[in-house]
Design a protein around this motif. Structure first.
Motif, PDB file in Angstrom:
ATOM      1  N   VAL B 189     -32.235  79.403 -38.907  1.00 62.91           N
ATOM      2  CA  VAL B 189     -31.130  79.285 -40.613  1.00 62.91           C
ATOM      3  C   VAL B 189     -32.102  78.454 -41.141  1.00 62.91           C
ATOM      4  CG1 VAL B 189     -29.795  79.430 -41.099  1.00 62.91           C
ATOM      5  CG2 VAL B 189     -29.688  81.128 -39.663  1.00 62.91           C
ATOM      6  N   ALA B 190     -32.909  77.554 -41.578  1.00 65.86           N
ATOM      7  CA  ALA B 190     -32.890  76.667 -42.486  1.00 65.86           C
ATOM      8  C   ALA B 190     -31.971  76.663 -43.618  1.00 65.86           C
ATOM      9  CB  ALA B 190     -34.289  76.512 -43.136  1.00 65.86           C
ATOM     10  N   VAL B 191     -31.377  75.165 -43.104  1.00 65.18           N
ATOM     11  CA  VAL B 191     -30.275  74.597 -44.607  1.00 65.18           C
ATOM     12  C   VAL B 191     -30.779  73.213 -44.602  1.00 65.18           C
ATOM     13  CG1 VAL B 191     -27.911  74.080 -44.632  1.00 65.18           C
ATOM     14  CG2 VAL B 191     -28.101  75.416 -42.736  1.00 65.18           C
ATOM     15  N   TRP B 192     -31.072  73.279 -46.557  1.00 67.18           N
ATOM     16  CA  TRP B 192     -30.980  72.688 -47.441  1.00 67.18           C
ATOM     17  C   TRP B 192     -30.411  71.694 -47.714  1.00 67.18           C
ATOM     18  CZ3 TRP B 192     -34.463  76.451 -46.481  1.00 67.18           C
ATOM     19  CH2 TRP B 192     -36.049  76.197 -46.763  1.00 67.18           C
ATOM     20  N   GLY B 193     -29.904  70.221 -47.150  1.00 65.68           N
ATOM     21  CA  GLY B 193     -28.656  69.716 -48.250  1.00 65.68           C
ATOM     22  C   GLY B 193     -27.951  69.003 -46.832  1.00 65.68           C
ATOM     23  N   ALA B 194     -27.359  68.331 -46.519  1.00 64.09           N
ATOM     24  CA  ALA B 194     -26.651  67.669 -45.316  1.00 64.09           C
ATOM     25  C   ALA B 194     -25.412  66.926 -45.654  1.00 64.09           C
ATOM     26  CB  ALA B 194     -27.956  66.900 -44.068  1.00 64.09           C
ATOM     27  N   GLY B 195     -24.966  67.328 -46.847  1.00 63.52           N
ATOM     28  CA  GLY B 195     -23.846  66.959 -47.384  1.00 63.52           C
ATOM     29  C   GLY B 195     -23.013  67.693 -46.953  1.00 63.52           C
ATOM     30  N   PRO B 196     -21.458  67.564 -47.234  1.00 64.97           N
ATOM     31  CA  PRO B 196     -20.552  68.080 -46.498  1.00 64.97           C
ATOM     32  C   PRO B 196     -20.657  69.557 -46.584  1.00 64.97           C
ATOM     33  CG  PRO B 196     -19.769  66.906 -48.126  1.00 64.97           C
ATOM     34  CD  PRO B 196     -21.027  66.505 -48.391  1.00 64.97           C
ATOM     35  N   VAL B 197     -21.524  71.017 -47.343  1.00 68.39           N
ATOM     36  CA  VAL B 197     -21.686  71.811 -47.592  1.00 68.39           C
ATOM     37  C   VAL B 197     -22.680  72.242 -46.455  1.00 68.39           C
ATOM     38  CG1 VAL B 197     -22.117  74.022 -48.919  1.00 68.39           C
ATOM     39  CG2 VAL B 197     -20.583  72.529 -49.906  1.00 68.39           C
ATOM     40  N   GLY B 198     -23.746  71.829 -46.825  1.00 66.93           N
ATOM     41  CA  GLY B 198     -24.713  71.663 -45.473  1.00 66.93           C
ATOM     42  C   GLY B 198     -23.767  71.574 -44.033  1.00 66.93           C
ATOM     43  N   GLN B 199     -23.315  70.722 -44.018  1.00 68.93           N
ATOM     44  CA  GLN B 199     -22.335  70.956 -42.615  1.00 68.93           C
ATOM     45  C   GLN B 199     -22.291  72.053 -42.127  1.00 68.93           C
ATOM     46  OE1 GLN B 199     -23.406  67.533 -40.902  1.00 68.93           O
ATOM     47  NE2 GLN B 199     -24.532  66.628 -42.241  1.00 68.93           N
ATOM     48  N   MET B 200     -21.130  72.392 -42.909  1.00 67.09           N
ATOM     49  CA  MET B 200     -20.232  73.024 -42.648  1.00 67.09           C
ATOM     50  C   MET B 200     -21.278  74.645 -42.198  1.00 67.09           C
ATOM     51  SD  MET B 200     -17.150  71.922 -42.182  1.00 67.09           S
ATOM     52  CE  MET B 200     -16.045  70.603 -43.278  1.00 67.09           C
ATOM     53  N   ALA B 201     -22.313  74.971 -43.252  1.00 70.18           N
ATOM     54  CA  ALA B 201     -23.181  75.997 -43.122  1.00 70.18           C
ATOM     55  C   ALA B 201     -23.685  75.889 -41.878  1.00 70.18           C
ATOM     56  CB  ALA B 201     -24.103  75.912 -44.410  1.00 70.18           C
ATOM     57  N   VAL B 202     -23.411  74.805 -41.401  1.00 70.62           N
ATOM     58  CA  VAL B 202     -24.910  74.417 -40.063  1.00 70.62           C
ATOM     59  C   VAL B 202     -23.688  75.605 -39.268  1.00 70.62           C
ATOM     60  CG1 VAL B 202     -25.384  72.977 -38.048  1.00 70.62           C
ATOM     61  CG2 VAL B 202     -26.300  72.432 -41.131  1.00 70.62           C
ATOM     62  N   ARG B 203     -22.694  74.977 -39.408  1.00 68.36           N
ATOM     63  CA  ARG B 203     -21.717  74.565 -38.364  1.00 68.36           C
ATOM     64  C   ARG B 203     -21.476  76.459 -38.061  1.00 68.36           C
ATOM     65  NH1 ARG B 203     -22.693  70.249 -38.991  1.00 68.36           N
ATOM     66  NH2 ARG B 203     -21.652  68.224 -37.579  1.00 68.36           N
ATOM     67  N   ARG B 373     -18.624  56.647 -56.896  1.00 69.59           N
ATOM     68  CA  ARG B 373     -19.847  55.807 -57.092  1.00 69.59           C
ATOM     69  C   ARG B 373     -20.257  55.494 -56.067  1.00 69.59           C
ATOM     70  NH1 ARG B 373     -17.386  51.364 -60.340  1.00 69.59           N
ATOM     71  NH2 ARG B 373     -17.274  50.320 -58.316  1.00 69.59           N
ATOM     72  N   THR B 374     -19.675  55.680 -54.488  1.00 73.29           N
ATOM     73  CA  THR B 374     -19.623  54.947 -53.495  1.00 73.29           C
ATOM     74  C   THR B 374     -20.495  56.910 -53.530  1.00 73.29           C
ATOM     75  OG1 THR B 374     -18.358  53.436 -53.244  1.00 73.29           O
ATOM     76  CG2 THR B 374     -19.391  54.853 -51.098  1.00 73.29           C
ATOM     77  N   PHE B 375     -19.632  57.729 -53.035  1.00 76.99           N
ATOM     78  CA  PHE B 375     -20.529  58.783 -52.551  1.00 76.99           C
ATOM     79  C   PHE B 375     -21.465  59.388 -53.521  1.00 76.99           C
ATOM     80  CE2 PHE B 375     -19.813  63.723 -53.422  1.00 76.99           C
ATOM     81  CZ  PHE B 375     -20.251  64.010 -52.234  1.00 76.99           C
ATOM     82  N   ARG B 376     -21.793  58.894 -54.473  1.00 72.61           N
ATOM     83  CA  ARG B 376     -22.980  59.541 -55.684  1.00 72.61           C
ATOM     84  C   ARG B 376     -23.433  58.670 -55.524  1.00 72.61           C
ATOM     85  NH1 ARG B 376     -24.588  57.772 -60.877  1.00 72.61           N
ATOM     86  NH2 ARG B 376     -24.431  56.153 -59.712  1.00 72.61           N
ATOM     87  N   ASN B 377     -24.027  57.860 -55.050  1.00 72.24           N
ATOM     88  CA  ASN B 377     -24.673  56.460 -54.061  1.00 72.24           C
ATOM     89  C   ASN B 377     -24.988  56.963 -53.132  1.00 72.24           C
ATOM     90  OD1 ASN B 377     -25.511  55.916 -56.940  1.00 72.24           O
ATOM     91  ND2 ASN B 377     -23.948  53.528 -56.388  1.00 72.24           N
ATOM     92  N   LYS B 378     -24.695  57.600 -51.712  1.00 72.23           N
ATOM     93  CA  LYS B 378     -24.643  58.151 -50.690  1.00 72.23           C
ATOM     94  C   LYS B 378     -24.926  56.008 -50.128  1.00 72.23           C
ATOM     95  CE  LYS B 378     -25.527  61.741 -52.308  1.00 72.23           C
ATOM     96  NZ  LYS B 378     -24.778  62.720 -52.868  1.00 72.23           N
ATOM     97  N   GLN B 379     -23.424  56.081 -50.184  1.00 68.47           N
ATOM     98  CA  GLN B 379     -23.381  54.164 -49.959  1.00 68.47           C
ATOM     99  C   GLN B 379     -23.181  53.959 -48.696  1.00 68.47           C
ATOM    100  OE1 GLN B 379     -22.464  51.998 -53.065  1.00 68.47           O
ATOM    101  NE2 GLN B 379     -24.590  51.655 -54.007  1.00 68.47           N
ATOM    102  N   ASP B 380     -22.955  53.356 -47.271  1.00 64.15           N
ATOM    103  CA  ASP B 380     -21.549  52.594 -46.888  1.00 64.15           C
ATOM    104  C   ASP B 380     -21.971  54.021 -45.969  1.00 64.15           C
ATOM    105  OD1 ASP B 380     -19.847  51.361 -45.206  1.00 64.15           O
ATOM    106  OD2 ASP B 380     -18.157  52.169 -46.246  1.00 64.15           O
ATOM    107  N   SER B 381     -22.753  54.745 -45.662  1.00 64.74           N
ATOM    108  CA  SER B 381     -22.325  56.138 -44.937  1.00 64.74           C
ATOM    109  C   SER B 381     -22.275  57.113 -45.168  1.00 64.74           C
ATOM    110  CB  SER B 381     -22.754  55.910 -43.225  1.00 64.74           C
ATOM    111  OG  SER B 381     -23.525  55.004 -43.441  1.00 64.74           O
ATOM    112  N   CYS B 382     -21.256  57.425 -46.481  1.00 64.98           N
ATOM    113  CA  CYS B 382     -20.630  58.568 -47.004  1.00 64.98           C
ATOM    114  C   CYS B 382     -21.050  59.650 -47.349  1.00 64.98           C
ATOM    115  CB  CYS B 382     -19.771  57.668 -48.697  1.00 64.98           C
ATOM    116  SG  CYS B 382     -18.766  58.350 -48.953  1.00 64.98           S
ATOM    117  N   VAL B 383     -19.846  60.315 -46.914  1.00 56.92           N
ATOM    118  CA  VAL B 383     -20.448  61.775 -46.436  1.00 56.92           C
ATOM    119  C   VAL B 383     -19.213  62.963 -47.293  1.00 56.92           C
ATOM    120  CG1 VAL B 383     -21.133  63.771 -45.468  1.00 56.92           C
ATOM    121  CG2 VAL B 383     -22.266  61.999 -44.186  1.00 56.92           C
ATOM    122  N   LYS B 384     -17.669  62.478 -46.934  1.00 57.84           N
ATOM    123  CA  LYS B 384     -17.411  63.055 -47.534  1.00 57.84           C
ATOM    124  C   LYS B 384     -15.730  62.059 -47.627  1.00 57.84           C
ATOM    125  CE  LYS B 384     -14.808  66.770 -48.736  1.00 57.84           C
ATOM    126  NZ  LYS B 384     -16.270  67.870 -50.037  1.00 57.84           N
TER     127      LYS B 384
END
Ligand SMILES: NC(=O)c1ccc[n+]([C@@H]2O[C@H](COP(=O)([O-])OP(=O)(O)OC[C@H]3O[C@@H](n4cnc5c(N)ncnc54)[C@H](O)[C@@H]3O)[C@@H](O)[C@H]2O)c1
Ligand SMILES: [Zn+2]
Ligand SMILES: [Zn+2]
Lengths: 175, 389
Positions: B189-203, B373-384
């Motif tokens: 299974v290949a998952v595009w996107g390792a955002g919160p949704v992708g992380q849940m899909a992987v698990r 802003r932080t979440f959109r800019n993916k700063q500070d290793s922000c995931v959720k």
């Protein structure tokens, strides 16, 4: 310092000063576009650019595009392209320095100074937007311990066929 | 009360707004104890989803305590702790009875408009566009829950807010994405996107028995988080996704592909995505479909594309002939949250999975606009981001 201050701006508003300034410049572009399209003859006479009316008109289209793209989500590259537009305008206006008319000459000098101001402001905004949106602030954190599986990773064998079937067709809660 | 309010593109503010009140016998009011910012909120932030209005309250991931119930509410009592699913459910219409909760035929109060735009209405959603009812969201002190009997998930006392909160959206979303793949023991299974949704899909794919899961993104910390669960990873800025996927599957391609990215796909160096970006920049098109195109190309013949990622309007240049000839199956949709939550609540209680692993930032609600802003800019290793009113 919390994460919000990290990305440069007040925490209770998502818009930063630089984004607001960019929006203002975007609207200014629309204003200029109207002027370029509506009164190219007058602009040419003011700055000693007689004969370049069509070029001035085409700047109208360019400014309108700049306005639209500054208001899109791709605001950083849009501000840099606005700055590039300023350079082109400076180049064109500078040809007006050749005029013999002293009044036109004075207008050109004033116009060039104004454009230089625009160029500076556009570049500053673009640079600020770029820097507040880069990711490289703060160290990359280590998430290698976050498996999410308190009892260890599931193995392919642990998911029984029955369980997969149940996942596909859960009992409906409704009704 | 205080709430995060949408004022326009990229303009969200922490404002004072009127408290919600019971408007209908079937309403309940909850005092929000935790809420979160979702990837879907970013699409609203960027104004890519039409029909938002200035003054709309954001947020569709929230939980809290019931403080008031309407006279017609029978399944909820004051003081109970609930997660609110992002889809509003009447529990009585034909779609609700089939478990198609995101397609409830009664909860969208702008049904007439939605019928015109979508052909047939979809469910009412919290904190989303007026096409889905324009209901106030839960990034706020209080939330009005319409059709409260059908629109809640009771939280066992043993679970913390952090463990339970994601039952309302991203956990069932990742789960449904994996279930839609009909995972077989031999599947990659290949998952595009390792955002919160992708992380849940992987698990979810791993729990459902996938032989191998491969996650694709460009953000190192997110790929690390996927790897922590046992996924292989591909950094699409460093490597060719198609080449690497074929390598990892002995040239066959992944059997199942999940798009957990949606309409804001990023891929600076590909011509197709540059064209998409130009179109967005000039506002002549809405959706960037690079991931969809890549999935159709690389997926093994006879495979399945599961699409939890959100698309909003017209998508340009989809190689449909390729998909047809390869016999691909497409499955997609807003999540039928409550179809999965009894099972998933049990899995959390039993310690099979703990969705709180994904939380990287927890702040007070007043910090919310900055956190967008932080979440959109993916700063500070922000995931959720989780916010506390
Ligand atoms: N179907 C539903 O009910 C539902 C529910 C929740 C979220 N969603 C949608 O799921 C999507 C993901 O949500 P999220 O919260 O994880 O958002 P997110 O923005 O945090 O994650 C998206 C990820 O995709 C990555 N990405 C971008 N372009 C890519 C590419 N070309 N290839 C691979 N990865 C790429 C980004 O780097 C980012 O990590 C969004 O579209 C959201 O709207 C749908
Ligand atoms: Zn969501
Ligand atoms: Zn219904």
């Amino acid at each position: 310092m919390n994460a919000a201050t990290l990305s440069g701006g007040p925490a209770d508003r998502s818009m930063t000063w630089s984004l607001r300034a960019a929006r203002l410049m975007g609207w200014a572009s629309f204003g200029l576009a109207v002027a370029f399209v509506a009164a190219p003859g007058r602009i040419a006479r003011t700055f000693g650019l007689e004969g370049k009316e069509n070029l001035i008109r085409s700047f109208g289209a360019q400014e309108a595009m700049a306005g639209i793209s500054v208001l899109s989500t791709e605001v950083t590259p849009a501000m840099w392209s606005r700055a590039a537009g300023d350079v082109i305008h400076i180049g064109t206006l500078a040809t007006g320095l050749r005029t013999d008319d002293s009044r036109q000459h004075r207008n050109v000098v004033v116009g060039l100074a104004a454009l230089a101001g625009f160029l500076l402001v556009d570049s500053l905004i673009a640079a600020k937007l770029g820097s507040e949106r880069t990711r490289s602030r703060g160290e990359a954190r280590d998430y290698s311990g976050r498996s999410g599986f308190p009892k260890g990773r599931p193995s392919a064998a642990s998911a029984s066929a029955a369980e997969r079937q149940q996942a596909r067709q859960p009992a409906m809660a409704a009704g | 009360m205080k709430a995060l309010v949408w004022h326009g593109k990229e303009d969200i503010r922490y404002d004072t707004v009127p408290d919600p009140e019971i408007e209908d016998d079937r309403d309940a009011i909850i005092k929000v104890t935790s809420c979160a910012i979702c990837g879907s909120d970013l699409h609203l932030f960027h104004n890519f989803i039409p029909a938002m209005k200035p003054g709309d309250i954001m947020g569709h991931e929230m939980m809290g305590e019931v403080v008031e119930v309407g006279r017609g509410v029978t399944k909820l009592r004051k003081g109970e702790r609930v997660v609110i699913p992002f889809t509003i459910n009447c529990d009585e219409c034909d779609q609700c009875r089939r478990g198609n909760f995101s397609l409830c035929e009664r909860s969208n109060r702008n049904k007439a408009l939605a019928d015109k735009v979508f052909g047939h209405t979809t469910a009412g959603l919290f904190g989303y566009t007026h096409l889905t009812g324009g209901y106030s969201g839960g990034q706020a002190d209080y939330l009005r829950v319409p059709f409260a009997d059908g629109t809640h998930i009771k939280v066992p006392d043993s679970l913390t807010d952090e463990q339970a909160l994601f039952l309302g959206d991203i956990f069932p979303t990742g789960w449904q994405a994996a279930v839609q793949c009909d995972i077989q023991r031999s599947d990659v299974v290949a998952v595009w996107g390792a955002g919160p949704v992708g992380q849940m899909a992987v698990r979810s794919a791993l729990i459902l028995g996938a032989r191998k899961v491969v996650t694709i993104d460009r953000l190192k910390e997110r790929l690390d988080m996927a790897a922590a669960a046992g996924s292989e990873t591909i950094d699409f800025e460093e490597e060719s996704v198609v080449e690497r996927l074929n390598e990892l599957t002995d040239g066959k391609g992944p059997d199942k592909c999940i798009d957990a990215v949606g309409l804001e796909a990023h891929a600076a160096s590909h011509l197709d995505s540059m064209m998409d970006r130009m179109k967005q920049m000039t506002m002549t098109a809405n959706d960037r479909a690079h991931v969809l195109r890549e999935m159709i190309y690389v997926c093994r013949g006879g495979g399945t594309l599961s699409i939890p990622g959100v698309y909003s309007g017209l998508v340009d240049k989809i190689p449909f002939g390729m998909a047809m000839n390869k016999g691909l199956t497409f499955r997609m949709g807003q999540t039928h949250v409550r179809r999965w939550t009894d099972d998933l609540t049990r899995r959390i209680e039993e310690g099979e999975i703990d969705p709180s692993f994904v939380i990287t930032h927890s702040e007070t609600l007043d910090q919310g606009p900055g956190m967008y802003r932080t979440f959109r800019n993916k700063q500070d290793s922000c995931v959720k981001v989780v916010l506390k009113p």
